[in-house]
Scaffold this motif. Structure first.
Motif, short mmCIF file in Angstrom:
data_model
loop_
_atom_site.label_atom_id
_atom_site.label_comp_id
_atom_site.label_asym_id
_atom_site.label_seq_id
_atom_site.Cartn_x
_atom_site.Cartn_y
_atom_site.Cartn_z
N HIS A 99 -3.06 -9.18 -0.49
CA HIS A 99 -3.47 -8.17 -0.27
C HIS A 99 -4.41 -8.72 -0.44
O HIS A 99 -5.57 -8.18 -1.82
CB HIS A 99 -3.56 -6.99 -1.64
CG HIS A 99 -1.98 -6.45 -0.99
ND1 HIS A 99 -1.29 -5.73 -1.97
CD2 HIS A 99 -0.93 -6.42 0.16
CE1 HIS A 99 -0.31 -4.65 -1.38
NE2 HIS A 99 -0.28 -6.03 -0.06
N GLU A 102 -8.36 -4.41 3.18
CA GLU A 102 -7.76 -3.06 3.93
C GLU A 102 -6.77 -3.30 4.36
O GLU A 102 -5.49 -2.59 4.57
CB GLU A 102 -9.25 -1.93 4.44
CG GLU A 102 -8.25 -0.73 4.34
CD GLU A 102 -9.67 0.57 5.39
OE1 GLU A 102 -8.97 1.59 5.19
OE2 GLU A 102 -10.54 -0.37 6.11
N THR A 105 -3.54 -4.65 2.80
CA THR A 105 -2.98 -4.15 1.85
C THR A 105 -1.99 -3.44 2.26
O THR A 105 -1.00 -2.65 1.95
CB THR A 105 -4.25 -3.49 0.89
OG1 THR A 105 -5.23 -4.97 0.20
CG2 THR A 105 -3.70 -3.03 0.22
N LYS A 106 -2.47 -2.71 3.39
CA LYS A 106 -1.94 -1.41 4.16
C LYS A 106 -1.13 -1.23 5.61
O LYS A 106 -0.65 -0.03 5.78
CB LYS A 106 -3.02 -0.42 4.87
CG LYS A 106 -3.94 0.33 3.22
CD LYS A 106 -4.69 0.94 3.72
CE LYS A 106 -5.86 1.62 2.83
NZ LYS A 106 -6.90 2.71 2.91
N ARG A 109 2.70 -1.25 4.91
CA ARG A 109 3.63 0.53 4.63
C ARG A 109 2.96 1.42 6.17
O ARG A 109 3.70 2.16 6.32
CB ARG A 109 2.38 1.35 3.67
CG ARG A 109 2.75 2.21 3.08
CD ARG A 109 2.04 2.51 1.84
NE ARG A 109 0.38 2.31 1.94
CZ ARG A 109 -0.34 2.34 1.63
NH1 ARG A 109 -0.80 3.69 1.29
NH2 ARG A 109 -2.11 2.31 1.76
N TYR A 110 1.95 0.62 6.88
CA TYR A 110 1.55 1.90 7.76
C TYR A 110 3.19 1.26 9.29
O TYR A 110 3.10 2.39 9.36
CB TYR A 110 0.61 0.83 8.76
CG TYR A 110 0.38 1.44 10.17
CD1 TYR A 110 0.36 2.75 10.12
CD2 TYR A 110 0.24 0.85 11.20
CE1 TYR A 110 0.06 2.94 11.88
CE2 TYR A 110 0.55 1.22 12.55
CZ TYR A 110 0.37 1.98 13.09
OH TYR A 110 -0.25 2.46 14.06
#
Length: 146
Positions: A99, A102, A105-106, A109-110
């Motif tokens: 991470h 942004e 980090t995401k 999950r996306y």
């Protein structure tokens, strides 16, 4: 690498359904293996979850074999898919990445959410088709050119 359990299992289920329509209530794993260009132990491994889920019956013995657990018109492709892949997702998730911004980090999950949406669409489409529908659609296809 793509998982070939579902397409192989679907072909196997269509072979069993075709035999049932022809008046043969069971098909041997050896016959299925021959038609799938594989070995009977591979077919038997694919059959285990199908039997567990009630999609296929297995009768042991010399005159035994594999049959449909219910009429082909009552077995959906989503049931076959779920049984064949045993909870495996359409696409594997990438392991977490460091991470550092942004996006990193995401991103995992996306992608998980995106895959959930795709799975829902695929399962809905497969749920709208039965094994009998698939066999009928297959029979409508023109022969392949030699």
């Amino acid at each position: 690498m793509f998982d070939l359990r579902f397409p192989t299992t679907l072909i196997m289920m269509m072979l069993i359904a075709d035999a049932a329509e022809s008046g043969r209530p069971t098909v041997s794993s050896t016959e299925l293996a021959s038609k799938l260009d594989n070995n009977p132990s591979f077919v038997r491994a694919l059959v285990v979850p199908l039997v567990h889920d009630g999609l296929v019956t297995s009768v042991r013995g010399r005159t035994g074999g594999l049959g449909l657990g219910r009429p082909a018109s009552e077995i959906t492709l989503s049931e076959i898919y779920r049984s064949a892949v045993a909870g495996k997702r359409i696409w594997d998730q990438r392991d977490e990445v460091p991470h550092v911004c942004e996006v990193t980090t995401k991103a995992c999950r996306y992608f998980r959410g995106l895959t959930d949406e795709i799975e829902d669409v695929v399962l809905a489409m497969l749920g709208s088709k039965t094994l009998a529908d698939s066999l009928a659609d297959l029979r409508k296809l023109p022969p392949e050119a030699a």
